[in-house]
Motif scaffolding. Structure first.
Motif, PDB file in Angstrom:
ATOM      1  N   THR A 110       0.973  -1.039  -0.121  1.00 24.38           N
ATOM      2  CA  THR A 110      -0.066  -0.001  -0.011  1.00 24.38           C
ATOM      3  C   THR A 110       0.928   1.223   0.131  1.00 24.38           C
ATOM      4  OG1 THR A 110      -1.789  -1.321   1.029  1.00 24.38           O
ATOM      5  CG2 THR A 110      -1.729   1.286   1.221  1.00 24.38           C
ATOM      6  N   ILE A 111       0.347   2.382  -0.678  1.00 26.59           N
ATOM      7  CA  ILE A 111       0.952   3.485  -0.846  1.00 26.59           C
ATOM      8  C   ILE A 111       0.115   4.689  -0.185  1.00 26.59           C
ATOM      9  CG2 ILE A 111       2.336   5.379  -2.151  1.00 26.59           C
ATOM     10  CD1 ILE A 111       2.984   3.121  -4.158  1.00 26.59           C
ATOM     11  N   LEU A 112       0.535   5.074   0.701  1.00 27.58           N
ATOM     12  CA  LEU A 112      -0.665   6.187   1.407  1.00 27.58           C
ATOM     13  C   LEU A 112       0.071   7.634   1.030  1.00 27.58           C
ATOM     14  CD1 LEU A 112      -0.999   4.637   4.726  1.00 27.58           C
ATOM     15  CD2 LEU A 112      -2.451   4.356   2.826  1.00 27.58           C
ATOM     16  N   ALA A 113      -0.739   8.217   0.734  1.00 29.18           N
ATOM     17  CA  ALA A 113      -0.389   9.870   0.777  1.00 29.18           C
ATOM     18  C   ALA A 113      -1.147  10.575   1.690  1.00 29.18           C
ATOM     19  CB  ALA A 113      -0.949  10.523  -0.604  1.00 29.18           C
ATOM     20  N   ILE A 116       5.413  -1.560  14.552  1.00 32.13           N
ATOM     21  CA  ILE A 116       5.538  -0.901  13.478  1.00 32.13           C
ATOM     22  C   ILE A 116       7.358  -0.650  13.474  1.00 32.13           C
ATOM     23  CG2 ILE A 116       5.632   1.345  12.328  1.00 32.13           C
ATOM     24  CD1 ILE A 116       2.811  -0.179  12.542  1.00 32.13           C
ATOM     25  N   ASP A 117       7.868  -1.382  12.509  1.00 37.47           N
ATOM     26  CA  ASP A 117       9.336  -1.104  12.611  1.00 37.47           C
ATOM     27  C   ASP A 117      10.095  -1.553  13.624  1.00 37.47           C
ATOM     28  OD1 ASP A 117       9.088   0.182   9.911  1.00 37.47           O
ATOM     29  OD2 ASP A 117       9.117   2.003  10.554  1.00 37.47           O
ATOM     30  N   GLY A 118       9.547  -2.924  14.313  1.00 35.12           N
ATOM     31  CA  GLY A 118      10.059  -3.341  15.165  1.00 35.12           C
ATOM     32  C   GLY A 118       9.690  -3.071  16.738  1.00 35.12           C
ATOM     33  N   LYS A 119       8.969  -1.808  16.630  1.00 34.70           N
ATOM     34  CA  LYS A 119       8.576  -1.081  17.908  1.00 34.70           C
ATOM     35  C   LYS A 119       6.935  -1.463  18.193  1.00 34.70           C
ATOM     36  CE  LYS A 119      11.648   2.740  17.654  1.00 34.70           C
ATOM     37  NZ  LYS A 119      11.885   4.151  17.664  1.00 34.70           N
ATOM     38  N   HIS A 150       7.627   1.319   5.845  1.00 32.01           N
ATOM     39  CA  HIS A 150       7.384   0.791   7.056  1.00 32.01           C
ATOM     40  C   HIS A 150       7.102  -0.913   7.139  1.00 32.01           C
ATOM     41  CE1 HIS A 150       7.469   5.162   8.614  1.00 32.01           C
ATOM     42  NE2 HIS A 150       6.646   4.942   7.542  1.00 32.01           N
ATOM     43  N   VAL A 151       7.300  -1.367   7.987  1.00 31.10           N
ATOM     44  CA  VAL A 151       7.013  -2.736   7.921  1.00 31.10           C
ATOM     45  C   VAL A 151       5.885  -2.806   9.202  1.00 31.10           C
ATOM     46  CG1 VAL A 151       7.797  -5.181   8.525  1.00 31.10           C
ATOM     47  CG2 VAL A 151       9.051  -3.474   7.153  1.00 31.10           C
ATOM     48  N   ILE A 152       4.976  -3.355   8.955  1.00 33.59           N
ATOM     49  CA  ILE A 152       3.998  -3.774  10.082  1.00 33.59           C
ATOM     50  C   ILE A 152       3.740  -5.033  10.336  1.00 33.59           C
ATOM     51  CG2 ILE A 152       1.407  -3.254  10.649  1.00 33.59           C
ATOM     52  CD1 ILE A 152       1.341  -0.925   8.765  1.00 33.59           C
ATOM     53  N   GLN A 153       3.874  -5.542  11.653  1.00 29.41           N
ATOM     54  CA  GLN A 153       3.863  -6.755  12.006  1.00 29.41           C
ATOM     55  C   GLN A 153       2.757  -7.100  13.059  1.00 29.41           C
ATOM     56  OE1 GLN A 153       8.136  -7.030  13.093  1.00 29.41           O
ATOM     57  NE2 GLN A 153       8.527  -8.281  11.408  1.00 29.41           N
ATOM     58  N   ILE A 154       2.078  -8.383  13.305  1.00 30.78           N
ATOM     59  CA  ILE A 154       1.745  -8.864  14.348  1.00 30.78           C
ATOM     60  C   ILE A 154       2.254  -9.961  14.929  1.00 30.78           C
ATOM     61  CG2 ILE A 154      -0.641  -7.922  13.553  1.00 30.78           C
ATOM     62  CD1 ILE A 154      -1.319 -10.686  12.583  1.00 30.78           C
ATOM     63  N   VAL A 155       2.676 -10.042  16.089  1.00 31.74           N
ATOM     64  CA  VAL A 155       3.012 -11.166  16.960  1.00 31.74           C
ATOM     65  C   VAL A 155       2.463 -11.752  18.093  1.00 31.74           C
ATOM     66  CG1 VAL A 155       5.467 -10.248  16.381  1.00 31.74           C
ATOM     67  CG2 VAL A 155       4.220  -9.356  18.565  1.00 31.74           C
ATOM     68  N   ASP A 156       2.865 -12.960  18.513  1.00 37.94           N
ATOM     69  CA  ASP A 156       2.213 -13.408  19.635  1.00 37.94           C
ATOM     70  C   ASP A 156       2.659 -13.155  20.884  1.00 37.94           C
ATOM     71  OD1 ASP A 156       4.352 -15.166  19.828  1.00 37.94           O
ATOM     72  OD2 ASP A 156       3.442 -16.990  18.914  1.00 37.94           O
ATOM     73  N   ASN A 157       2.132 -13.983  21.974  1.00 41.90           N
ATOM     74  CA  ASN A 157       2.795 -13.472  23.315  1.00 41.90           C
ATOM     75  C   ASN A 157       4.326 -13.856  23.475  1.00 41.90           C
ATOM     76  OD1 ASN A 157       0.360 -12.447  24.224  1.00 41.90           O
ATOM     77  ND2 ASN A 157      -0.538 -14.573  24.817  1.00 41.90           N
ATOM     78  N   LYS A 158       4.665 -14.571  22.583  1.00 40.01           N
ATOM     79  CA  LYS A 158       6.094 -15.235  22.655  1.00 40.01           C
ATOM     80  C   LYS A 158       6.992 -14.379  21.815  1.00 40.01           C
ATOM     81  CE  LYS A 158       4.804 -19.967  23.902  1.00 40.01           C
ATOM     82  NZ  LYS A 158       5.233 -21.447  23.679  1.00 40.01           N
ATOM     83  N   GLN A 164       2.965 -10.162   8.375  1.00 36.44           N
ATOM     84  CA  GLN A 164       3.512  -8.591   8.093  1.00 36.44           C
ATOM     85  C   GLN A 164       3.285  -8.292   7.024  1.00 36.44           C
ATOM     86  OE1 GLN A 164       7.931  -9.157   8.641  1.00 36.44           O
ATOM     87  NE2 GLN A 164       7.995  -9.157   6.503  1.00 36.44           N
ATOM     88  N   VAL A 165       3.131  -6.818   6.686  1.00 37.94           N
ATOM     89  CA  VAL A 165       3.078  -6.245   5.440  1.00 37.94           C
ATOM     90  C   VAL A 165       3.900  -4.993   5.345  1.00 37.94           C
ATOM     91  CG1 VAL A 165       0.591  -6.877   5.538  1.00 37.94           C
ATOM     92  CG2 VAL A 165       1.152  -4.700   6.475  1.00 37.94           C
ATOM     93  N   ARG A 166       4.335  -4.865   4.270  1.00 39.22           N
ATOM     94  CA  ARG A 166       5.082  -3.426   3.979  1.00 39.22           C
ATOM     95  C   ARG A 166       4.506  -2.221   3.322  1.00 39.22           C
ATOM     96  NH1 ARG A 166      10.580  -4.753   4.719  1.00 39.22           N
ATOM     97  NH2 ARG A 166      10.927  -6.883   5.144  1.00 39.22           N
ATOM     98  N   LEU A 167       4.316  -1.057   3.657  1.00 36.46           N
ATOM     99  CA  LEU A 167       3.918  -0.055   3.012  1.00 36.46           C
ATOM    100  C   LEU A 167       4.841   1.246   3.069  1.00 36.46           C
ATOM    101  CD1 LEU A 167       2.955   2.070   5.656  1.00 36.46           C
ATOM    102  CD2 LEU A 167       1.089   0.418   5.722  1.00 36.46           C
ATOM    103  N   GLU A 168       4.311   2.146   2.237  1.00 36.21           N
ATOM    104  CA  GLU A 168       4.974   3.446   2.163  1.00 36.21           C
ATOM    105  C   GLU A 168       4.149   4.537   2.410  1.00 36.21           C
ATOM    106  OE1 GLU A 168       7.650   6.204  -1.259  1.00 36.21           O
ATOM    107  OE2 GLU A 168       6.800   4.068  -1.533  1.00 36.21           O
ATOM    108  N   VAL A 169       4.544   5.659   3.034  1.00 36.06           N
ATOM    109  CA  VAL A 169       3.648   6.731   3.418  1.00 36.06           C
ATOM    110  C   VAL A 169       4.615   8.251   2.999  1.00 36.06           C
ATOM    111  CG1 VAL A 169       2.956   8.329   5.096  1.00 36.06           C
ATOM    112  CG2 VAL A 169       2.609   5.818   5.538  1.00 36.06           C
ATOM    113  N   ARG A 170       3.739   8.901   1.873  1.00 38.91           N
ATOM    114  CA  ARG A 170       4.433  10.138   1.335  1.00 38.91           C
ATOM    115  C   ARG A 170       3.533  11.184   1.718  1.00 38.91           C
ATOM    116  NH1 ARG A 170       4.277   7.344  -4.964  1.00 38.91           N
ATOM    117  NH2 ARG A 170       5.654   5.926  -4.610  1.00 38.91           N
ATOM    118  N   GLY A 171       4.353  12.331   1.561  1.00 44.10           N
ATOM    119  CA  GLY A 171       3.914  13.689   1.975  1.00 44.10           C
ATOM    120  C   GLY A 171       4.549  13.880   3.332  1.00 44.10           C
TER     121      GLY A 171
END
Length: 738
Positions: A652-655, A680-683, A700-708, A714-721
């Motif tokens: 996804t490319i966001l503006a 988001i980017d590991g945080k 950016h890299v967006i991830q979902i992780v479990d309790n461990k 994960q998905v990758r996207l770009e934000v512009r502006g």
């Protein structure tokens, strides 16, 4: 020598030869039974009507012509020698008198180019030749034939030649309807075709006087009451031009056939088409009636086509709504428009033929985002609701959009574009140009090509061109789609239960005989369609606006479908329609489909199975590209794979909106699973299935992780502006997305 030549020419010219060689300036379009459908002017150099038999000419005109031009017509043998003597005596004493030319002599001048009168009159040689030719005509022709040929060949006023053109142009009626006054005007114009109005009136009054002796006192002078009425008649007749260049109920068919039959020569006087005049009239009336019913919904144009399945002959071609349209000259049968959902049957047919799905395979109807080179494609259903897991039969019958797009992902847009071309629907661009929106009819096609492609389905996947003329040999067919797939698609389109989820069980699409039909509506309700076939006929209807303006709350079922149903019911008023016989290679099996009632289903050999259901624990299909009859099943054995990010989609490319403060802009994050944490980017920014993220420019890299801490998706996207750096925090998800 002159006499011998004239005699020879007269002997060779028979009445039948002259009549056969007559060329009207109009071409008559006939239906398949010979009934006149349309009249079209094809010769602009002269205005001739059709050849009129003497019996079809007003008796008043026949009398007026003889009394005005040749009183002893039935007595002489071509030359009125008494009139010749009188004219010669008058010329000797320089007295003005009418000429001695008889109707037969005038006809001889019309038949022979060498005897035609020039601007300076005829020479002595021409007059002698005319005399001899007239006597020759009298020996070979009957009097009624001479009078009939003269009335059809004599020039009147301006470009008008012949009594048919004169009657229809100046009086707006056929020659048999001329009364005494109109006959007098016509006779007056023969003597002086381009005379001034006053001269025509005076001459017409004189002729009328001879026709109505009892009215002599009224017509005695131009100032009397009778001639005052004649003056009004002459003025209105000479100012009128009612003989339209095109008249009838099939203008575009007439033009199309006239162009194809002319070639290097003149257009024929008549062209016999494949159309049926009664059906053409009914279809035109049904179309206009429906548009009047839609008054107030911003709809003014429509078109209709009826094809014979076996021969490809066009039985009805209604190009527009006529007087209801702002563009009646546009032929909407051949105009490019977006077909909407009417392309879906061909898509499912291709997927069935390639064994990617069966009619009972489960397809997911849910919110989806498909990544394309131009961004995200997010298809929606017509009612903005999703049905969950449905069979392919229900997906096509109920015209669900998301399952169709998922099916196109399996097939690929480019392969689908090639399939449409084989069906008789070539597109201007490649499939990749349209992308996945091609499943929902984003390309442009014509009603003619679309209807003929449905005719291909009716013929078991065999395609052939349409034709507008009646032919003795059937057209050659070419294979376009697996006959088994075509049969299954037709069976689905004829199944009222398959479309019940969207259209109900008692919609306008239901018929008392077997018929398969599909509706479609393009974006913003700019076009809507109803196309379908019975055992013998295929009917296609388009409704919309020439300008491309949206209609107001008009879909395929409320706009085009009532017209389709009316015409199809008319076609089968006295004719039955049976379902086609299944081709070899099909099997029928009772199936159980999750969420649907048990039924008997058709399968291509080798793809049959009895149960279609999602395994326990499976919440969503992971790939829209699954293939085969087992695509409806998901393993569902591993709970670790059930968690995934549903929004946004990778790539996804966001503006950022420059008119909204960056701090006020949020991106909604959604996922499926349990005990999830968002990174988001590991945080880590949030916990749960949803979150709102304050985006900032960059990749950016967006991830979902479990309790461990194990990454589940994960998905990758770009934000512009321009954004606010450091906004890596997330706000709790509100109850309503901003």
């Amino acid at each position: 020598m002159i006499a011998a030549c004239a005699h020879s020419a007269g002997a060779k010219t028979s009445f039948e030869h002259v009549k056969a060689g007559y060329k009207p300036s109009d071409t008559l379009l006939l239906d398949r039974q010979g009934e006149v459908l349309h009249r079209l002017r094809t010769d602009t150099s002269v205005r001739r009507g059709q050849w009129v038999a003497l019996a079809d000419v007003s008796p008043a005109l026949r009398t007026a012509l003889v009394l005005s031009e040749d009183k002893r017509f039935y007595e002489h043998s071509g030359v009125d020698w008494r009139a010749v003597s009188a004219a010669a005596w008058a010329n000797l004493w320089n007295t003005k008198t009418r000429g001695a030319s008889t109707i037969t002599m005038q006809l001889a001048g019309l038949l022979d180019e060498d005897l035609k009168r020039s601007n300076s009159g005829r020479s002595v040689v021409q007059k002698l030749g005319q005399t001899m030719a007239a006597e020759s005509l009298e020996r070979g022709w009957r009097k009624d034939q001479i009078l009939e040929a003269y009335l059809n060949l004599v020039p009147f006023r301006g470009e008008l030649v012949g009594i048919d053109a004169l009657s229809r142009s100046l009086f707006g009626k056929a020659p048999h309807g001329l009364d005494h006054r109109e006959a007098a005007v016509a006779a007056a114009l023969i003597r002086a075709p381009n005379a001034k109005e006053a001269q025509v009136t005076q001459r017409a009054c004189s002729v009328f006087k001879t026709l109505e002796p009892t009215s002599a006192n009224k017509a005695a002078s131009p100032s009397s009451g009778g001639c005052e009425a004649m003056e009004l008649l002459v003025a209105s007749a000479l100012a009128r031009r009612d003989f339209a260049a095109s008249e009838g109920i099939a203008p575009h068919v007439a033009r199309q056939l006239a162009r194809t039959t002319v070639g290097d020569g003149a257009a024929p006087a008549t062209i016999r088409s494949s159309l049926s005049a009664p059906l053409q009239r009914f279809a035109q009336q049904a179309l206009q009636t429906q548009l009047r019913e839609l008054s107030g919904r911003h709809v003014e144009d429509a078109a209709l086509l009826v094809l014979d399945n076996a021969s490809g002959e066009v039985l009805a071609w209604v190009n527009s709504s006529g007087p209801l349209s702002a563009a009646p000259e546009v032929d909407f049968v051949t105009s490019l428009r977006q077909p909407g959902s009417t392309l879906k049957p061909f898509l499912y047919g291709q997927a069935l033929a390639e064994r990617r799905i069966t009619a009972a395979s489960l397809l997911e109807d849910s919110s989806t985002q498909i990544q394309t080179t131009g961004g995200l494609y997010i298809p929606q259903n017509y009612d903005r609701q999703f049905k969950g897991w449905v069979s392919a039969r229900t997906a096509l019958g109920a015209s669900l959009n998301v399952p169709a797009v998922r099916t196109l992902v399996m097939v690929s847009p480019d392969a689908f574009q090639k399939q449409l071309a084989r069906m008789g629907m070539p597109l201007k661009e490649s499939g990749d140009f349209y992308g996945y929106s091609l499943a929902l009819g984003s390309a442009e096609t014509t009603l003619l090509n679309l209807t003929n492609s449905y005719r291909t389905l009716a013929n078991g996947g065999r395609a052939s061109p349409t034709r507008l003329t009646v032919g003795r040999t059937p057209p050659p067919f070419s294979p376009a789609l697996d006959a088994r797939a075509a049969f299954i698609v037709g069976d689905i389109l004829s199944d009222p239960m398959a479309r019940a989820r969207t259209f109900g069980t008692d919609s306008v699409l239901a018929t008392r005989f077997w018929a398969a039909v599909k509706t479609g509506t393009s974006k913003d309700m700019r076009d809507n369609w109803a196309v379908g076939f019975s055992q013998r006929y295929t009917v296609g209807v388009w409704v919309g606006n020439a300008s491309g303006a949206p209609m107001w709350d008009v879909s395929g079922t409320t706009g085009a479908a009532p017209i389709w149903a009316a015409v199809m019911n008319q076609l089968h008023r006295q004719r039955s329609s049976r379902a086609p016989q299944p081709p070899a290679g099909l099997v029928q099996k009772t199936v159980t489909v999750e969420g649907e009632a048990p039924r008997s289903e058709w399968f291509i050999n080798g793809t049959e199975q009895s149960v279609f259901a999602m395994e326990k624990g499976a919440t969503r299909a992971y790939s829209t590209g699954a293939r085969g009859q087992n695509d409806s099943k998901s393993s569902g054995n591993s709970t670790t794979n059930t968690a995934r990010i549903t929004a946004p989609t990778s790539g996804t490319i966001l503006a950022l909106d420059p008119d909204i403060p960056p701090q006020a802009q949020r991106l909604s994050l959604e996922a499926e699973g349990s005990n999830l944490r968002w990174l988001i980017d590991g945080k880590q920014i949030a916990k749960g299935n949803t979150a709102l993220w304050l985006p900032w420019p960059g990749r950016h890299v967006i991830q979902i992780v479990d309790n461990k801490g194990k990454v589940l998706d994960q998905v990758r996207l770009e934000v512009r502006g321009a954004g606010v750096k450091g906004g890596a925090s997330a706000a709790p998800a509100p109850t309503r997305r901003p």
